[in-house]
Write a protein that holds these residues in place. Structure first.
Motif, PDB file in Angstrom:
ATOM      1  N   ASN A 183       8.081  -0.843   3.057  1.00 62.72           N
ATOM      2  CA  ASN A 183       7.445  -2.157   2.897  1.00 62.72           C
ATOM      3  C   ASN A 183       5.963  -2.104   3.265  1.00 62.72           C
ATOM      4  O   ASN A 183       5.119  -2.705   2.590  1.00 62.72           O
ATOM      5  CB  ASN A 183       8.161  -3.198   3.763  1.00 62.72           C
ATOM      6  CG  ASN A 183       9.551  -3.519   3.240  1.00 62.72           C
ATOM      7  OD1 ASN A 183       9.835  -3.321   2.059  1.00 62.72           O
ATOM      8  ND2 ASN A 183      10.426  -3.989   4.103  1.00 62.72           N
ATOM      9  N   VAL A 184       5.642  -1.358   4.333  1.00 57.52           N
ATOM     10  CA  VAL A 184       4.237  -1.240   4.751  1.00 57.52           C
ATOM     11  C   VAL A 184       3.428  -0.513   3.676  1.00 57.52           C
ATOM     12  O   VAL A 184       2.322  -0.936   3.313  1.00 57.52           O
ATOM     13  CB  VAL A 184       4.145  -0.496   6.103  1.00 57.52           C
ATOM     14  CG1 VAL A 184       2.698  -0.100   6.406  1.00 57.52           C
ATOM     15  CG2 VAL A 184       4.700  -1.347   7.217  1.00 57.52           C
ATOM     16  N   LEU A 185       3.983   0.573   3.157  1.00 59.19           N
ATOM     17  CA  LEU A 185       3.276   1.332   2.115  1.00 59.19           C
ATOM     18  C   LEU A 185       3.097   0.507   0.853  1.00 59.19           C
ATOM     19  O   LEU A 185       2.061   0.585   0.183  1.00 59.19           O
ATOM     20  CB  LEU A 185       4.036   2.621   1.796  1.00 59.19           C
ATOM     21  CG  LEU A 185       3.863   3.761   2.809  1.00 59.19           C
ATOM     22  CD1 LEU A 185       4.824   4.892   2.495  1.00 59.19           C
ATOM     23  CD2 LEU A 185       2.441   4.280   2.797  1.00 59.19           C
ATOM     24  N   ALA A 186       4.118  -0.287   0.513  1.00 61.77           N
ATOM     25  CA  ALA A 186       4.011  -1.138  -0.682  1.00 61.77           C
ATOM     26  C   ALA A 186       2.849  -2.111  -0.533  1.00 61.77           C
ATOM     27  O   ALA A 186       2.074  -2.329  -1.474  1.00 61.77           O
ATOM     28  CB  ALA A 186       5.322  -1.875  -0.918  1.00 61.77           C
ATOM     29  N   ALA A 187       2.712  -2.702   0.656  1.00 62.39           N
ATOM     30  CA  ALA A 187       1.601  -3.634   0.887  1.00 62.39           C
ATOM     31  C   ALA A 187       0.255  -2.911   0.803  1.00 62.39           C
ATOM     32  O   ALA A 187      -0.713  -3.430   0.234  1.00 62.39           O
ATOM     33  CB  ALA A 187       1.762  -4.295   2.260  1.00 62.39           C
ATOM     34  N   GLN A 188       0.190  -1.687   1.356  1.00 62.81           N
ATOM     35  CA  GLN A 188      -1.066  -0.926   1.313  1.00 62.81           C
ATOM     36  C   GLN A 188      -1.461  -0.572  -0.116  1.00 62.81           C
ATOM     37  O   GLN A 188      -2.627  -0.704  -0.499  1.00 62.81           O
ATOM     38  CB  GLN A 188      -0.923   0.355   2.144  1.00 62.81           C
ATOM     39  CG  GLN A 188      -0.879   0.119   3.646  1.00 62.81           C
ATOM     40  CD  GLN A 188      -0.655   1.400   4.421  1.00 62.81           C
ATOM     41  OE1 GLN A 188      -0.424   2.452   3.835  1.00 62.81           O
ATOM     42  NE2 GLN A 188      -0.698   1.314   5.742  1.00 62.81           N
ATOM     43  N   TYR A 189      -0.483  -0.142  -0.908  1.00 64.13           N
ATOM     44  CA  TYR A 189      -0.805   0.237  -2.292  1.00 64.13           C
ATOM     45  C   TYR A 189      -1.118  -0.978  -3.149  1.00 64.13           C
ATOM     46  O   TYR A 189      -1.901  -0.890  -4.091  1.00 64.13           O
ATOM     47  CB  TYR A 189       0.343   1.059  -2.895  1.00 64.13           C
ATOM     48  CG  TYR A 189       0.210   2.530  -2.618  1.00 64.13           C
ATOM     49  CD1 TYR A 189      -0.532   3.361  -3.439  1.00 64.13           C
ATOM     50  CD2 TYR A 189       0.801   3.097  -1.490  1.00 64.13           C
ATOM     51  CE1 TYR A 189      -0.683   4.710  -3.171  1.00 64.13           C
ATOM     52  CE2 TYR A 189       0.655   4.448  -1.205  1.00 64.13           C
ATOM     53  CZ  TYR A 189      -0.088   5.250  -2.047  1.00 64.13           C
ATOM     54  OH  TYR A 189      -0.245   6.579  -1.774  1.00 64.13           O
ATOM     55  N   LEU A 242       3.071   2.203  -6.456  1.00 67.84           N
ATOM     56  CA  LEU A 242       3.514   0.855  -6.093  1.00 67.84           C
ATOM     57  C   LEU A 242       4.842   0.530  -6.767  1.00 67.84           C
ATOM     58  O   LEU A 242       5.756  -0.037  -6.150  1.00 67.84           O
ATOM     59  CB  LEU A 242       2.436  -0.166  -6.494  1.00 67.84           C
ATOM     60  CG  LEU A 242       2.760  -1.624  -6.178  1.00 67.84           C
ATOM     61  CD1 LEU A 242       2.926  -1.818  -4.679  1.00 67.84           C
ATOM     62  CD2 LEU A 242       1.669  -2.548  -6.706  1.00 67.84           C
ATOM     63  N   GLN A 243       4.966   0.912  -8.049  1.00 71.00           N
ATOM     64  CA  GLN A 243       6.221   0.675  -8.767  1.00 71.00           C
ATOM     65  C   GLN A 243       7.372   1.447  -8.116  1.00 71.00           C
ATOM     66  O   GLN A 243       8.479   0.919  -7.947  1.00 71.00           O
ATOM     67  CB  GLN A 243       6.048   1.106 -10.227  1.00 71.00           C
ATOM     68  CG  GLN A 243       7.208   0.684 -11.126  1.00 71.00           C
ATOM     69  CD  GLN A 243       6.943   1.087 -12.577  1.00 71.00           C
ATOM     70  OE1 GLN A 243       5.919   1.654 -12.886  1.00 71.00           O
ATOM     71  NE2 GLN A 243       7.891   0.781 -13.447  1.00 71.00           N
ATOM     72  N   ALA A 244       7.109   2.703  -7.716  1.00 73.70           N
ATOM     73  CA  ALA A 244       8.148   3.505  -7.061  1.00 73.70           C
ATOM     74  C   ALA A 244       8.556   2.885  -5.732  1.00 73.70           C
ATOM     75  O   ALA A 244       9.752   2.824  -5.399  1.00 73.70           O
ATOM     76  CB  ALA A 244       7.632   4.927  -6.844  1.00 73.70           C
ATOM     77  N   LEU A 245       7.584   2.416  -4.968  1.00 74.32           N
ATOM     78  CA  LEU A 245       7.901   1.795  -3.677  1.00 74.32           C
ATOM     79  C   LEU A 245       8.695   0.508  -3.860  1.00 74.32           C
ATOM     80  O   LEU A 245       9.613   0.205  -3.080  1.00 74.32           O
ATOM     81  CB  LEU A 245       6.603   1.516  -2.910  1.00 74.32           C
ATOM     82  CG  LEU A 245       5.880   2.741  -2.345  1.00 74.32           C
ATOM     83  CD1 LEU A 245       4.457   2.398  -1.931  1.00 74.32           C
ATOM     84  CD2 LEU A 245       6.640   3.304  -1.151  1.00 74.32           C
ATOM     85  N   GLN A 254      14.023  -2.085  -3.555  1.00 74.56           N
ATOM     86  CA  GLN A 254      15.208  -2.708  -4.172  1.00 74.56           C
ATOM     87  C   GLN A 254      16.470  -1.896  -3.878  1.00 74.56           C
ATOM     88  O   GLN A 254      17.527  -2.453  -3.578  1.00 74.56           O
ATOM     89  CB  GLN A 254      15.009  -2.821  -5.687  1.00 74.56           C
ATOM     90  CG  GLN A 254      13.989  -3.869  -6.093  1.00 74.56           C
ATOM     91  CD  GLN A 254      13.694  -3.827  -7.589  1.00 74.56           C
ATOM     92  OE1 GLN A 254      14.256  -3.002  -8.314  1.00 74.56           O
ATOM     93  NE2 GLN A 254      12.813  -4.705  -8.034  1.00 74.56           N
ATOM     94  N   VAL A 255      16.347  -0.554  -3.947  1.00 75.80           N
ATOM     95  CA  VAL A 255      17.507   0.310  -3.690  1.00 75.80           C
ATOM     96  C   VAL A 255      18.026   0.091  -2.277  1.00 75.80           C
ATOM     97  O   VAL A 255      19.233  -0.047  -2.046  1.00 75.80           O
ATOM     98  CB  VAL A 255      17.118   1.794  -3.909  1.00 75.80           C
ATOM     99  CG1 VAL A 255      18.208   2.710  -3.382  1.00 75.80           C
ATOM    100  CG2 VAL A 255      16.881   2.074  -5.387  1.00 75.80           C
ATOM    101  N   ILE A 256      17.109   0.042  -1.312  1.00 74.93           N
ATOM    102  CA  ILE A 256      17.537  -0.157   0.082  1.00 74.93           C
ATOM    103  C   ILE A 256      18.083  -1.562   0.288  1.00 74.93           C
ATOM    104  O   ILE A 256      19.049  -1.765   1.036  1.00 74.93           O
ATOM    105  CB  ILE A 256      16.347   0.113   1.033  1.00 74.93           C
ATOM    106  CG1 ILE A 256      15.985   1.594   0.998  1.00 74.93           C
ATOM    107  CG2 ILE A 256      16.679  -0.299   2.450  1.00 74.93           C
ATOM    108  CD1 ILE A 256      14.859   1.986   1.917  1.00 74.93           C
ATOM    109  N   ALA A 257      17.483  -2.533  -0.395  1.00 77.23           N
ATOM    110  CA  ALA A 257      17.947  -3.916  -0.235  1.00 77.23           C
ATOM    111  C   ALA A 257      19.370  -4.100  -0.744  1.00 77.23           C
ATOM    112  O   ALA A 257      20.080  -5.033  -0.314  1.00 77.23           O
ATOM    113  CB  ALA A 257      16.995  -4.862  -0.968  1.00 77.23           C
ATOM    114  N   GLU A 258      19.830  -3.229  -1.652  1.00 81.56           N
ATOM    115  CA  GLU A 258      21.197  -3.362  -2.183  1.00 81.56           C
ATOM    116  C   GLU A 258      22.262  -2.958  -1.164  1.00 81.56           C
ATOM    117  O   GLU A 258      23.432  -3.268  -1.329  1.00 81.56           O
ATOM    118  CB  GLU A 258      21.342  -2.486  -3.440  1.00 81.56           C
ATOM    119  CG  GLU A 258      20.558  -3.016  -4.632  1.00 81.56           C
ATOM    120  CD  GLU A 258      20.537  -2.027  -5.787  1.00 81.56           C
ATOM    121  OE1 GLU A 258      21.171  -0.953  -5.642  1.00 81.56           O
ATOM    122  OE2 GLU A 258      19.889  -2.314  -6.801  1.00 81.56           O
ATOM    123  N   ILE A 259      21.843  -2.238  -0.105  1.00 79.00           N
ATOM    124  CA  ILE A 259      22.822  -1.805   0.897  1.00 79.00           C
ATOM    125  C   ILE A 259      23.252  -3.002   1.731  1.00 79.00           C
ATOM    126  O   ILE A 259      22.428  -3.692   2.324  1.00 79.00           O
ATOM    127  CB  ILE A 259      22.209  -0.727   1.820  1.00 79.00           C
ATOM    128  CG1 ILE A 259      21.716   0.461   1.006  1.00 79.00           C
ATOM    129  CG2 ILE A 259      23.209  -0.273   2.872  1.00 79.00           C
ATOM    130  CD1 ILE A 259      20.931   1.449   1.819  1.00 79.00           C
TER     131      ILE A 259
END
Length: 708
Positions: free
Chosen positions: A307-313, A689-692, A697-702
């Motif tokens: 989440n932090v990296l997504a915000a940075q990118y 950013l798209q990968a992050l 989303q993948v982690i949120a599905e857990i």
């Protein structure tokens, strides 16, 4: 929890597409010395022959091996739409190509290794990604690393040991990595390089699992019971023994399934009490369990990191800006923004305030009041003027006539010479302000208008226009400052109120000093007698001070001679008299009483008369008083001139100059051409950013329930 390992595999796939290594995902790294059986252990876990085998160094690139468990019969439905296969593999570098023949997989690994690492024995840290789908495997992510070696062989570089060690440390230093330390049973456990390297990065042993291979090759009469029980070297996660296929078994095409059966029989026979806690199947289940628990522990931190990296990118991508659509509007916007930021930096209202050093208007203020002000104050009003210089100027100003009073011409000449010295620091002040305004361009480019970095040609054009404008204003400002000093030199205003006050005070002081000297005159010389004798008294010859002006008269007379005028040596009448006596006293002198003035020796230094001292003091005080008045004027007027002719003029005309020079239809395409570097960086940031976001989303599905 079984769902956690596929989640990590998905995350690995997501980040592999962008070739990034910014997220440290949980995985298992296999570490061991060369030919200790690392690849054999991996093949036993997979259950198929898929890795290159042989003597010497075979694994020369890291192999990231993802084992994915699929139910029997689900292969075609989930992964392959055209072929009915039970087990298959996929490489990242061959995209979606499916390899159902494991001999093909092995050949592809060899080919890919040679493609990057070459045909010699060199290594590379560029990993090969292989995914194996099979109903006979458990979900695992393994990394097969080159074996630790000590001595270079063949064409290997001399530092091969350091290269392999650095490569291994790069993978196992990841705190989310489980270390599988492989050691052969027929070597001493205390000399295990794998355990030594593991302890360097995991001193507590919390993520190290030891595997002992080649249990069937131990010397007769010895066993590995103490090693497997952890009595030799304890390992927190445990020590598991396995039996691999020999090279002869591989040559005879012995299957992995047969080898596992033989391994089970060997353990039951040799180590019956430990058979259920050793062997390949137990190792696979243990690794699966360890990896799942490890992923569970790492997941919260992993989620936060993503989440932090997504915000940075996202912020980085925003700073790169969107592709240009309306060129005219974009150009005008960038020009206006730069001009506004430039003016704001001078005014001190810029968005980005520099904290490391003074910048813009603050530095200009510092130049005016600190640098320029202190430089002017350090200029000595009488610098470069000696008493002899002043005396010579006074004499030169009187011509052939002796003066009764201090000539004004000498004061004007000397004070102009001193005032002229203020011109150099004034011009230097203009130069410093010009340099600072040049630096503001770079400041605005770096901090304020990052969009300019996208368009290097526009940036260069703006810098050129502003530099040209500053260069154009510099001679005009210099001319004005030169004129300010010339104005002061043009008319020496001795009626200036401050100067008149100083003269009044000075005259009073001189009068007071004269009265004091009169009182201190020796009582042995009566004033009337001194006055009556004129120049015959001793005071006249010696130049000593007297009560009347007789010594002044003698000084005046002495000053009129050509030699005295030229060399500033004063009273030459006494010297002439002595010269006559010396010439006439010689025996047989043909020209008695005649002397050549040029042959008379001239003393180098002499004591000034009181009249000369008083004249010098008067001139010095007048120069100092008037110089301070002029310095005050210059200190006030030069900054004002610089502000009006340079700073304010540039501020007022900057935007119109930029628009006039750059806002032309023929220049739009050229100026707004993005640098290839910027376009590439925007693409990379967008992909990352798209990968992050996909990873998030993948982690949120857990579900939370999956974690326990």
């Amino acid at each position: 929890m079984e769902a956690l390992i596929p989640v990590i595999n998905k995350l690995q796939d997501v980040f592999n597409t962008v070739g990034a290594d910014i997220i440290q995902l949980p995985q298992i790294a296999v570490v061991g010395t060369q030919s200790s059986g690392k690849s054999s252990v991996l093949e036993s876990l997979v259950g198929r022959d898929l890795l290159p085998r042989g003597t010497g160094i075979v694994t020369r690139r890291p192999l990231i091996l993802q084992l994915v468990h699929v139910d029997p019969g689900d292969g075609r439905k989930n992964e392959d739409e055209g072929r009915d296969v039970e087990e298959w593999g996929k490489f990242l570098h061959t995209k979606n190509k499916i390899h159902s023949d494991f001999d093909e997989i092995r050949q592809e690994i060899e080919n890919e290794t040679e493609r990057v690492s070459g045909n010699n024995k060199g290594i590379s840290d560029d990993p090969i990604h292989l995914k194996i789908f099979s109903p006979h495997v458990v979900n695992l992510t393994l990394v097969d690393l080159p074996g630790i070696t000590k001595v270079p062989v063949g064409d290997q570089p001399k530092d091969i040991e350091i290269q392999i060690r650095d490569l291994i440390l790069k993978h196992i230093s990841n705190p989310n990595c489980i270390i599988l330390a492989v050691t052969a049973a027929n070597t001493d456990m205390a000399t295990s390089e794998a355990l030594k390297v593991a302890r360097e990065v995991d001193p507590d042993g919390r993520r190290t699992l030891a595997v002992v291979t080649k249990l069937d090759l131990m010397d007769a009469g010895t066993d590995a019971m103490d090693v497997l029980m952890g009595r030799v070297i304890p390992v927190k996660l445990g020590i598991i023994g396995v039996v691999n296929r020999s090279q002869l078994d591989i040559n005879n095409k012995k299957s992995v399934a047969d080898a596992i059966r033989d391994e089970y029989a060997f353990l039951q026979k040799k180590y019956p009490s430990l058979a259920n806690r050793n062997g390949t199947k137990y190792l696979a289940r243990t690794l699966n369990r360890l990896l799942m628990h490890h992923i569970r522990d790492c997941l919260p931190e992993l989620k936060t990191r993503i989440n932090v990296l997504a915000a940075q990118y996202q912020s980085l991508l925003s700073s790169y800006g969107e592709p240009v659509e309306d060129q005219s509007a974009t150009l005008l916007q960038l020009i206006t923004k730069f001009a506004t930021e430039y003016c704001n930096t001078i005014e001190g209202t810029a968005k980005y305030i520099e904290t490391a050093e003074l910048c813009g208007g603050a530095r200009i203020c510092y130049i005016f009041h600190e640098t320029f002000g202190r430089t002017l104050e350090s200029v000595d009003p009488l610098g470069g003027l000696s008493t002899i210089d002043i005396l010579t100027a006074i004499r030169n100003a009187t011509g052939p006539r002796p003066s009764l009073f201090v000539p004004e011409v000498s004061f004007e000449l000397l004070v102009k010479k001193q005032v002229k010295r203020l011109e150099e620091p004034s011009l230097r002040c203009v130069e410093l302000v010009h340099e600072e305004m040049q630096r503001i361009i770079q400041h605005c480019s770096n901090y304020s208008t990052q969009e300019l970095q996208r368009f290097p040609k526009l940036h260069e054009a703006i810098v050129e226009v502003v530099t040209s404008l500053l260069r154009k204003r510099l001679p005009i400002t210099n001319e004005m400052v030169h004129n300010l000093v010339a104005i002061e030199l043009a008319y020496i205003n001795t009626k200036h109120p401050d100067f008149a006050d100083a003269c009044g005070v000075m005259n009073n002081n001189i009068e007071e000093q004269r009265r004091n000297r009169m009182r201190e005159l020796p009582a042995a010389v009566p004033r009337e007698k001194s006055v009556g004798k004129g120049t015959a008294g001793p005071a006249a010859v010696s130049g000593e001070p007297s009560a009347s002006g007789t010594d002044v008269d003698s000084a005046k007379v002495g000053a009129t001679g050509p030699q005295g005028e030229q060399d500033g040596t004063g009273n030459w009448r006494g010297m002439l008299k002595k010269g006559e006596e010396a010439a006439g006293s010689g025996p047989g002198s043909p020209l008695k009483g005649v002397v050549n003035l040029l042959d008379v020796p001239v003393p180098v230094a002499r004591k000034l008369s009181s009249r000369e001292q008083r004249d010098c003091e008067v001139i010095e005080r007048l120069i100092k008083s008037y110089f301070l008045i002029v310095r005050k004027n210059i200190q006030d007027s030069v900054p004002k001139a610089v502000m009006h002719f340079l700073v304010n003029h540039v501020k007022d005309s900057l935007q119109s100059e930029l628009v006039g020079q750059l806002y032309k239809s023929g220049l739009l395409n050229d100026l707004l051409t993005e640098s290839e570097d910027m376009a590439q960086r925007r693409k990379e940031a967008a992909d990352m950013l798209q990968a992050l976001q996909r990873a998030s989303q993948v982690i949120a599905e857990i579900r939370e329930t999956h974690l326990w």
